[in-house]
Design an enzyme around this catalytic site. Sequence first.
Site, PDB file in Angstrom:
ATOM      1  N   ASN A 117       0.823  -1.218   0.000  1.00 47.04           N
ATOM      2  CA  ASN A 117       0.000   0.000   0.000  1.00 47.04           C
ATOM      3  C   ASN A 117       0.858   1.269   0.000  1.00 47.04           C
ATOM      4  O   ASN A 117       0.339   2.362   0.155  1.00 47.04           O
ATOM      5  CB  ASN A 117      -0.944   0.000   1.219  1.00 47.04           C
ATOM      6  CG  ASN A 117      -0.179  -0.018   2.535  1.00 47.04           C
ATOM      7  OD1 ASN A 117       1.051   0.040   2.545  1.00 47.04           O
ATOM      8  ND2 ASN A 117      -0.891  -0.099   3.636  1.00 47.04           N
ATOM      9  N   HIS A 138       3.239   1.993   2.183  1.00 45.94           N
ATOM     10  CA  HIS A 138       3.715   2.475   3.488  1.00 45.94           C
ATOM     11  C   HIS A 138       5.239   2.356   3.593  1.00 45.94           C
ATOM     12  O   HIS A 138       5.865   1.506   2.954  1.00 45.94           O
ATOM     13  CB  HIS A 138       2.986   1.806   4.656  1.00 45.94           C
ATOM     14  CG  HIS A 138       3.382   0.402   4.993  1.00 45.94           C
ATOM     15  ND1 HIS A 138       2.642  -0.408   5.815  1.00 45.94           N
ATOM     16  CD2 HIS A 138       4.442  -0.360   4.617  1.00 45.94           C
ATOM     17  CE1 HIS A 138       3.228  -1.577   5.938  1.00 45.94           C
ATOM     18  NE2 HIS A 138       4.325  -1.578   5.222  1.00 45.94           N
ATOM     19  N   GLU A 189       1.159   4.755   7.205  1.00 45.64           N
ATOM     20  CA  GLU A 189       0.138   4.182   6.336  1.00 45.64           C
ATOM     21  C   GLU A 189      -0.496   5.270   5.469  1.00 45.64           C
ATOM     22  O   GLU A 189      -0.355   6.468   5.759  1.00 45.64           O
ATOM     23  CB  GLU A 189      -0.933   3.517   7.220  1.00 45.64           C
ATOM     24  CG  GLU A 189      -0.398   2.428   8.163  1.00 45.64           C
ATOM     25  CD  GLU A 189      -0.076   1.110   7.451  1.00 45.64           C
ATOM     26  OE1 GLU A 189       0.197   1.111   6.239  1.00 45.64           O
ATOM     27  OE2 GLU A 189      -0.102   0.066   8.134  1.00 45.64           O
TER      28      GLU A 189
HETATM   29  P1  PGA Z   1       8.136  -7.017   3.375  1.00 39.08           P
HETATM   30  O1  PGA Z   1       7.460  -5.754   4.065  1.00 39.08           O
HETATM   31  O2  PGA Z   1       9.595  -6.743   3.357  1.00 39.08           O
HETATM   32  O3  PGA Z   1       7.798  -8.171   4.276  1.00 39.08           O
HETATM   33  O4  PGA Z   1       7.545  -7.121   2.008  1.00 39.08           O
HETATM   34  C1  PGA Z   1       7.836  -4.501   3.612  1.00 39.08           C
HETATM   35  C2  PGA Z   1       7.064  -3.433   4.341  1.00 39.08           C
HETATM   36  O5  PGA Z   1       5.886  -3.658   4.681  1.00 39.08           O
HETATM   37  O6  PGA Z   1       7.627  -2.353   4.565  1.00 39.08           O
END
Ligand code: PGA
Length: 251
Positions: A145, A147, A152
Amino acid sequence: MPEVPSYRIFASSQSASKALAEDISQLIRSRDSEERTTVLGLATGNTPVQLYKELIRMHRDGLSFRNVVTFNLDEYIGIDREHPESYWQFMHSHLFNHIDINPENIHIPEGMVAADNIESHCSAYENQIEEAGGIDLQVLGIGRNGHIGFNEPGVSPDVATHATELNQVTINDAAEAFGGAADVPQRAITMGVKTILGAQRIALLAFGSSKADIVERALTSGITSEVPATYLQSHNDTTFFLDQDAGKRLS
Ligand code: PGA
């Protein structure tokens, strides 16, 4: 005018991770030679695991973390350090237990801080970053998304370390690890966008095709709170380290 972050597309996530580990080791060695500490901002998630493996390998080959101070981006609220999914656990098992960092130099927001003390905990965290001299290099992942940390969609760029509600996409992405969405913490403490943009240099890692769309939006759509990673367009030393899949929408 905002400068779009630069990006590098590597043959594999492993070569991207190695390149960033090499940059980090050069930074540490150059600051060591000036008798200065190196302040690293660190991230959790699947993405930086190979980076940490590479740093551990470099440590075995002689790289010392004695003069390194670290600040992690975030931690879930309501789970303690011993919880298998706490970021405290993650960082110790994937990195800190295997290098010669001084435990006193490790900073991770405290997930079990009492509700009344969250605000003071967050401002103390900011003060610690400032007292350490600011972050030299901040490592980031990116959520599907957009973030960064737990900033967020909808977040303001002017907020420093704070407590936040997790977005549904974030909760869904963490559900498997927690054995179901209902068990994922709803809140977290995170460095703010303001904290992240305060770093001298930022390196964002993104791997796999599930990140291709958001990487493209982060780099090419205008700055919008709906994709917090677009705020990186206003930082003057940010590089995205991508594998081919994550970079496939970029020309
Ligand atoms: P991930 O998460 O490395 O497990 O894909 C990345 C994030 O949410 O910042």
